[in-house]
Design a protein around this motif. Structure first.
Motif, short mmCIF file in Angstrom:
data_model
loop_
_atom_site.label_atom_id
_atom_site.label_comp_id
_atom_site.label_asym_id
_atom_site.label_seq_id
_atom_site.Cartn_x
_atom_site.Cartn_y
_atom_site.Cartn_z
N LEU A 87 0.83 -1.21 0.00
CA LEU A 87 0.00 0.00 0.00
C LEU A 87 0.86 1.26 0.00
CD1 LEU A 87 -2.88 -0.98 2.46
CD2 LEU A 87 -2.98 -0.82 -0.03
N VAL A 88 1.90 1.27 0.83
CA VAL A 88 2.78 2.44 0.88
C VAL A 88 3.48 2.63 -0.47
CG1 VAL A 88 4.94 3.30 1.86
CG2 VAL A 88 3.16 2.45 3.37
N SER A 89 3.92 1.54 -1.08
CA SER A 89 4.58 1.63 -2.38
C SER A 89 3.65 2.19 -3.44
CB SER A 89 5.11 0.25 -2.79
OG SER A 89 6.05 -0.24 -1.85
N VAL A 90 2.40 1.72 -3.44
CA VAL A 90 1.41 2.24 -4.39
C VAL A 90 1.20 3.74 -4.17
CG1 VAL A 90 -1.04 2.18 -5.00
CG2 VAL A 90 0.24 0.04 -4.75
N GLU A 91 1.07 4.14 -2.92
CA GLU A 91 0.86 5.56 -2.61
C GLU A 91 2.03 6.42 -3.08
OE1 GLU A 91 -2.14 7.03 -0.35
OE2 GLU A 91 -2.42 5.68 -2.04
N LEU A 92 3.25 5.96 -2.89
CA LEU A 92 4.42 6.75 -3.23
C LEU A 92 4.70 6.76 -4.73
CD1 LEU A 92 6.71 5.66 -0.27
CD2 LEU A 92 5.69 7.91 -0.60
N ILE A 93 4.45 5.65 -5.39
CA ILE A 93 4.73 5.57 -6.83
C ILE A 93 3.68 6.33 -7.64
CG2 ILE A 93 4.86 4.01 -8.80
CD1 ILE A 93 6.05 1.91 -6.89
N PHE A 94 2.41 6.22 -7.24
CA PHE A 94 1.32 6.79 -8.04
C PHE A 94 0.72 8.06 -7.41
CE2 PHE A 94 1.40 2.20 -9.01
CZ PHE A 94 1.62 2.28 -10.38
N ASP A 95 1.49 8.73 -6.54
CA ASP A 95 1.09 10.01 -5.97
C ASP A 95 -0.20 9.92 -5.15
OD1 ASP A 95 1.29 12.68 -5.36
OD2 ASP A 95 0.41 13.38 -7.24
N ALA A 96 -0.20 9.03 -4.20
CA ALA A 96 -1.22 8.94 -3.15
C ALA A 96 -2.65 8.77 -3.65
CB ALA A 96 -1.14 10.17 -2.25
N PRO A 97 -2.94 7.80 -4.53
CA PRO A 97 -4.32 7.65 -5.02
C PRO A 97 -5.30 7.26 -3.91
CG PRO A 97 -2.98 5.76 -5.65
CD PRO A 97 -2.04 6.77 -5.11
N LEU A 98 -4.89 6.42 -2.97
CA LEU A 98 -5.80 5.99 -1.90
C LEU A 98 -6.07 7.14 -0.93
CD1 LEU A 98 -4.28 2.46 -1.16
CD2 LEU A 98 -6.35 3.00 -2.46
N LYS A 110 -1.57 18.77 -3.63
CA LYS A 110 -0.26 18.22 -3.29
C LYS A 110 -0.34 17.38 -2.02
CE LYS A 110 4.58 19.48 -2.56
NZ LYS A 110 5.57 20.59 -2.46
N VAL A 111 0.22 16.17 -2.07
CA VAL A 111 0.30 15.29 -0.91
C VAL A 111 1.78 15.03 -0.64
CG1 VAL A 111 -0.29 13.06 0.08
CG2 VAL A 111 -1.91 14.22 -1.43
N GLU A 112 2.26 15.46 0.52
CA GLU A 112 3.67 15.30 0.85
C GLU A 112 4.00 13.83 1.09
OE1 GLU A 112 5.89 17.52 0.71
OE2 GLU A 112 4.73 19.39 0.62
N ALA A 113 5.10 13.38 0.50
CA ALA A 113 5.54 12.00 0.70
C ALA A 113 5.96 11.74 2.15
CB ALA A 113 6.70 11.68 -0.24
N SER A 114 6.34 12.80 2.86
CA SER A 114 6.75 12.65 4.27
C SER A 114 5.59 12.19 5.15
CB SER A 114 7.32 13.96 4.80
OG SER A 114 6.37 15.01 4.69
N ARG A 115 4.37 12.30 4.65
CA ARG A 115 3.20 11.83 5.41
C ARG A 115 3.32 10.34 5.76
NH1 ARG A 115 -1.92 13.12 6.28
NH2 ARG A 115 -1.60 15.13 5.25
N TYR A 116 4.07 9.59 4.97
CA TYR A 116 4.17 8.14 5.17
C TYR A 116 5.41 7.72 5.96
CZ TYR A 116 0.71 8.47 1.48
OH TYR A 116 -0.41 8.80 0.76
N ASN A 117 6.18 8.69 6.45
CA ASN A 117 7.45 8.36 7.10
C ASN A 117 7.28 7.46 8.32
OD1 ASN A 117 8.76 9.85 5.19
ND2 ASN A 117 9.47 11.46 6.56
N ARG A 118 6.32 7.77 9.18
CA ARG A 118 6.15 6.98 10.40
C ARG A 118 5.71 5.55 10.07
NH1 ARG A 118 4.87 12.14 12.16
NH2 ARG A 118 5.91 12.78 14.10
N GLY A 119 4.83 5.42 9.09
CA GLY A 119 4.38 4.10 8.69
C GLY A 119 5.52 3.27 8.13
#
Length: 293
Positions: A87-98, A110-119
Motif C-alpha cells: 500500500l505504501v509503495s502504491v501511494e508513493l509511486i502513483f502520488d497517493a491515489p488511496l 499536493k500530498v507530501e511523501a513525508s506523510r508516510y514516514n512513520r508508517g
C-alpha cells in the motif's frame, strides 16, 4: 505473564531506580531552576507516560502467555507487513491515489511523501522480529520477502532514518548470527556515545548536510535545522536543561532565523531522543539516558 504466574510482572529494580531518580530530578529542577513555567503541567504528563511505558516494556522475566496462538499472531504480522509495504509503495509511486480517494482531494492537490514516514519506519522495525521468527521456522523465503518489502518501502519514501535503519540492519544481520553478544555490546556502546555527543554532533549536522542541497527533500533540511536549534539550546542550559517537555517553549533568536531556511519556531519535540534528553534535562538527563541503555 499474569495468566501463567498469577502475579503482575514488574520492571526490575534498576529500571525503577532510574525512574525514581528521574522523577526527583524533574521535580527539583522544575521547582528551583527551570525557566519553563508551562512544564509544570507537561512534566507530570510525560513522566506518567514514561512510567507506563517502562511498566509494559521492561518487566522482569516477562514471558509470553502459554495460551497465546503465536503462529497465528506471526501470520497476521506477516500479512500486515506485506500488505502495508504494498500500500505504501502504491501511494508513493502513483502520488497517493488511496489518500486522495478517502479524503476527497483533487487530482492536482499536493500530498507530501513525508506523510508516510512513520508508517515506513514501523514497517522496517516490525520486519526484523518477524524475520527472526520466520528464520527460526526455516521459512527463509518468507523472511527474504519481508526484508525486501520493507527495504523497497523505505527506498521509495522520504524517511532517511527508515532507509538507513533498513540498510544497517541488513549489513549487521549476518554478523549478529555469528556473534550476537558482540553486536549487542557494540550497539549499546555506539548508542551511548551518540547520546553523550548529541549536542556537538547536532550542532554540526546542518553544516554537513548542506552538501546535499538540491538532492534531498526540504523535510530533510527542516529536521537538520530543528536539530541545530535544539543543540544550541541544549548547550545554553548544559547542566539542567529547559525542563521536561520544554523544548517547544525554548526561544528562537534573530540569529537562528537568519541561519535557517525553513525552521521558524520550535516543534513539540526535536525528533531526536538524545538531543531531547539534553535540551530538556541537561547533563543529568543525558547520563540517565545512557544508564537506561
Amino acid at each position: 505473564s499474569y495468566a501463567d504466574r498469577k502475579r503482575w510482572p514488574t520492571p526490575q529494580r534498576p529500571v525503577w531506580l532510574f525512574f525514581a531518580a528521574l522523577v526527583i530530578y524533574v521535580a527539583a529542577t522544575q521547582a528551583f531552576v527551570s525557566p519553563c513555567g508551562q512544564c509544570t503541567l507537561k512534566g507530570p504528563e510525560k513522566l506518567a507516560m514514561l512510567g507506563a511505558t517502562l511498566w509494559f516494556l521492561a518487566p522482569g522475566a516477562l514471558q509470553p502467555a502459554s495460551w497465546l496462538p503465536r503462529d497465528r499472531i506471526y501470520r497476521g504480522l506477516f500479512a500486515g507487513v506485506i500488505v502495508g509495504a504494498v500500500l505504501v509503495s502504491v501511494e508513493l509511486i502513483f502520488d497517493a491515489p488511496l489518500y486522495r480517494a478517502f479524503n476527497g482531494l483533487a487530482v492536482d492537490a499536493k500530498v507530501e511523501a513525508s506523510r508516510y514516514n512513520r508508517g515506513i519506519s514501523a514497517l522496517v522495525i516490525l520486519a526484523w522480529p518477524l524475520t527472526a521468527y520466520l528464520v527460526s521456522r526455516a521459512q527463509g523465503g518468507a523472511a527474504f520477502l519481508v526484508i525486501g518489502a520493507s527495504l523497497v518501502a523505505a527506498a521509495l519514501g522520504e524517511s532517511a532514518a527508515a532507509l538507513l535503519s533498513a540498510i544497517v540492519a541488513i549489513a549487521i544481520y549476518p554478523i549478529a548470527r555469528l556473534n550476537p553478544r558482540a553486536v549487542l555490546f557494540a550497539g549499546a556502546g555506539l548508542l551511548s556515545f551518540g547520546i553523550a555527543a548529541a549536542p556537538w554532533i547536532g550542532g554540526r549536522a546542518l553544516d554537513w548536510g548542506r552538501a546535499l542541497s538540491g538532492q534531498v527533500a526540504d523535510s530533510y533540511f527542516h529536521r537538520l535545522e530543528i536539530l541545530d536549534h535544539a543543540a544550541s539550546r541544549a548547550l545554553e542550559r548544559f547542566w539542567t536543561g529547559w525542563g521536561l517537555g520544554g523544548y517547544r517553549y525554548t526561544p528562537t533568536t534573530t540569529e537562528d532565523l537568519a541561519r535557517y531556511r525553513i525552521f521558524d519556531h520550535p516543534t513539540t519535540h526535536p525528533h531526536n531522543a538524545a538531543i531531547q534528553a539534553w535540551v530538556e534535562l541537561g547533563l543529568f538527563g543525558a547520563v540517565l539516558a545512557i544508564g537506561l541503555v
